[in-house]
Design an enzyme around this catalytic site. Structure first.
Site, PDB file in Angstrom:
ATOM      1  N   ALA A  48       4.251   1.297  -0.921  1.00 39.01           N
ATOM      2  CA  ALA A  48       5.491   1.110  -1.678  1.00 39.01           C
ATOM      3  C   ALA A  48       5.193   0.409  -2.992  1.00 39.01           C
ATOM      4  O   ALA A  48       4.847  -0.770  -3.002  1.00 39.01           O
ATOM      5  CB  ALA A  48       6.499   0.293  -0.863  1.00 39.01           C
ATOM      6  N   GLU A  58      10.838  -8.856 -17.306  1.00 42.45           N
ATOM      7  CA  GLU A  58       9.480  -8.382 -17.031  1.00 42.45           C
ATOM      8  C   GLU A  58       9.107  -7.240 -17.970  1.00 42.45           C
ATOM      9  O   GLU A  58       8.012  -7.223 -18.544  1.00 42.45           O
ATOM     10  CB  GLU A  58       9.377  -7.908 -15.583  1.00 42.45           C
ATOM     11  CG  GLU A  58       8.019  -7.312 -15.235  1.00 42.45           C
ATOM     12  CD  GLU A  58       7.934  -6.815 -13.800  1.00 42.45           C
ATOM     13  OE1 GLU A  58       6.886  -6.245 -13.439  1.00 42.45           O
ATOM     14  OE2 GLU A  58       8.910  -6.995 -13.036  1.00 42.45           O
ATOM     15  N   GLN A  70      -8.628  12.525 -46.478  1.00 43.30           N
ATOM     16  CA  GLN A  70      -7.198  12.730 -46.261  1.00 43.30           C
ATOM     17  C   GLN A  70      -6.827  12.690 -44.775  1.00 43.30           C
ATOM     18  O   GLN A  70      -5.810  12.102 -44.393  1.00 43.30           O
ATOM     19  CB  GLN A  70      -6.747  14.062 -46.855  1.00 43.30           C
ATOM     20  CG  GLN A  70      -5.239  14.273 -46.765  1.00 43.30           C
ATOM     21  CD  GLN A  70      -4.824  15.643 -47.259  1.00 43.30           C
ATOM     22  OE1 GLN A  70      -5.194  16.651 -46.668  1.00 43.30           O
ATOM     23  NE2 GLN A  70      -4.069  15.681 -48.353  1.00 43.30           N
ATOM     24  N   GLY A 118       5.088  -2.712 -13.751  1.00 41.96           N
ATOM     25  CA  GLY A 118       6.411  -2.998 -14.302  1.00 41.96           C
ATOM     26  C   GLY A 118       7.349  -1.813 -14.219  1.00 41.96           C
ATOM     27  O   GLY A 118       8.442  -1.835 -14.789  1.00 41.96           O
ATOM     28  N   PRO A 131       0.801  -1.229   0.000  1.00 38.18           N
ATOM     29  CA  PRO A 131       0.000   0.000   0.000  1.00 38.18           C
ATOM     30  C   PRO A 131       0.832   1.277   0.000  1.00 38.18           C
ATOM     31  O   PRO A 131       0.440   2.287  -0.587  1.00 38.18           O
ATOM     32  CB  PRO A 131      -0.824  -0.132   1.287  1.00 38.18           C
ATOM     33  CG  PRO A 131      -0.980  -1.602   1.472  1.00 38.18           C
ATOM     34  CD  PRO A 131       0.319  -2.188   1.015  1.00 38.18           C
ATOM     35  N   SER A 168       6.786   1.539  -6.900  1.00 40.70           N
ATOM     36  CA  SER A 168       8.064   1.553  -7.604  1.00 40.70           C
ATOM     37  C   SER A 168       9.239   1.663  -6.630  1.00 40.70           C
ATOM     38  O   SER A 168      10.355   1.253  -6.944  1.00 40.70           O
ATOM     39  CB  SER A 168       8.095   2.726  -8.596  1.00 40.70           C
ATOM     40  OG  SER A 168       7.113   2.576  -9.597  1.00 40.70           O
ATOM     41  N   PHE A 181      -2.312  -5.055  -5.119  1.00 42.95           N
ATOM     42  CA  PHE A 181      -2.205  -5.051  -6.591  1.00 42.95           C
ATOM     43  C   PHE A 181      -1.465  -6.292  -7.094  1.00 42.95           C
ATOM     44  O   PHE A 181      -0.680  -6.210  -8.050  1.00 42.95           O
ATOM     45  CB  PHE A 181      -1.512  -3.787  -7.101  1.00 42.95           C
ATOM     46  CG  PHE A 181      -2.101  -2.501  -6.636  1.00 42.95           C
ATOM     47  CD1 PHE A 181      -3.466  -2.375  -6.422  1.00 42.95           C
ATOM     48  CD2 PHE A 181      -1.299  -1.386  -6.407  1.00 42.95           C
ATOM     49  CE1 PHE A 181      -4.018  -1.178  -5.989  1.00 42.95           C
ATOM     50  CE2 PHE A 181      -1.843  -0.192  -5.984  1.00 42.95           C
ATOM     51  CZ  PHE A 181      -3.208  -0.082  -5.768  1.00 42.95           C
TER      52      PHE A 181
END
Length: 384
Positions: free
Chosen positions: A133, A245, A282, A366, A131, A135, A159
């Site tokens: 921490a 990853e 176009q 990621g 919650p 990245s 997550f």
């Protein structure tokens, strides 16, 4: 521009993957998305057909195929049928969990876990994000304290992709309260261990059928033979596996952009306005031309990255470049394609609408775009 990445063997494998998607995924995917869950037996079927887990050595029931071009084929075929939830789930197993098990586990650990991964019986997850921490891995607060031959784990993760369905979770925990670069270690927490609880299945913006959850650890006793890698080297272990990853993320980003562009180009040829296909205007042609060019350029970088990864030469910095650029490109492409669909693009029955929701996470997980730029920037500053 002709693409030279694949051989005849890869294209033959593509036929297998495409047939599997048409037979086992396409007829059921909308129901899975509505139910917000992918049935476990799909993993068994996919493993049997070699759709994932190819890199598992033959002695553990895999094929021992480490050529990442086969993973690119899987990404392209899953995204071709617009099943991004499934692409993320398979990518988690192949590009992340299995990389830890293959490169960090002892022979005894491999014998315990890899055969079940090879058959699809075991599903894995990575427990890093908390919650407070994301990245910032140095901000992790989950702890592991040694007690005899065990480690006692306490903390919370959030997550976590495949958190509900996972049988094994590789958990990052702090083993040195004094901090520092050697304060983190990795532990394999298995389903059924007392004190290991799964929280609610999180209600996400997209990727509905790919389960994501909170995980809780209350005095979970983890035996010493479930330590992954070396105690105190968790940070280094995680950093070493980030290129694979992130390569997985941007392989999917390019595949997704291509798939949505293909359906949009067809839509523009079929959609009539003012007595002619809108592709004859176009402005629309210029939009399509710009998107096609950007995808081709991104694909060239991807192909170069895949060959570098096969050779063991894909650096963290190069992976960061590919990850942030292609994931941002994916969002731009899908947004422009939705605009070209007009009002129909806002309808969930159209692939572009679903992709618009599913793809939004790509620039976040990621490693966020900002973190990717920081990695690249620090490298450039260090070259002065």
């Amino acid at each position: 521009m002709k693409r030279n990445l694949f051989t005849a063997d890869h294209e033959q494998y593509r036929e297998t993957v495409r047939a599997f998607m048409e037979r086992e995924v396409v007829p059921h995917y909308e129901k899975w998305e509505a139910d917000k869950f992918t049935p476990r037996d799909l993993y068994l079927k996919a493993a049997e057909q070699g759709i994932y887990g190819l890199s598992i050595p033959e002695e553990f029931g895999g094929s021992g195929e480490t050529d990442y071009r086969y993973r690119v084929v899987v990404h392209e075929e899953v995204y071709r049928v617009h099943a991004m939830s499934l692409a993320v789930a398979f990518g988690l197993q192949d590009d992340i969990v299995l990389q830890y098990l293959l490169h960090l586990c002892t022979p005894e650990q491999k014998q315990r876990w890899l055969p079940r991964f090879a058959t699809g019986e075991m599903i894995g997850a990575i427990g890093m994000t908390e919650p407070g921490a994301g990245s910032d891995l140095k901000g992790l607060r989950t702890t592991a304290v040694q007690d005899g031959d065990d480690w006692v784990l306490n903390g919370q993760k959030t997550f976590i992709s495949c958190g509900i369905s996972a049988d094994l979770v590789i958990v990052a925990a702090r083993t040195d309260p004094n901090g520092g670069s050697r304060s983190l270690s990795l532990f394999a927490v298995e389903a059924g261990m007392p004190g290991f609880e799964r929280g609610r299945k999180l209600d996400k913006l997209g990727l509905a059928s790919q389960d994501t959850s909170e995980l809780y650890f209350d005095n979970v006793r983890v035996p010493a033979n479930n330590v992954i890698g070396e105690i105190g080297r968790g940070m280094g272990h995680m950093m070493a596996h980030l290129p694979s990853e992130r390569l997985g993320v941007y392989t999917g980003a390019v595949a997704s952009a291509k798939a949505i562009f293909d359906v949009t180009r067809k839509y523009c040829s079929d959609r009539m306005a003012f007595g002619q296909p809108i592709a004859d205007f176009q402005h629309v042609r210029f939009e399509l031309a710009e998107i096609a060019t950007e995808i081709d350029v991104a694909e060239a970088y991807l192909d170069k990255s895949v060959l570098a990864f096969n050779a063991g030469e894909l650096t963290a910095v190069d992976a960061a470049k590919g990850k942030w650029w292609t994931s941002e490109l994916q969002l731009r492409v899908i947004d422009r394609c939705l605009q070209l669909h007009g009002g129909y693009g806002f309808m969930n029955e159209y692939a572009v609408a679903r992709a618009y929701k599913d793809a939004r996470i790509q620039t976040i997980y990621g490693g966020t775009t900002a973190i990717m730029k920081e990695i690249i920037g620090r490298d450039l500053a260090g070259q002065r």
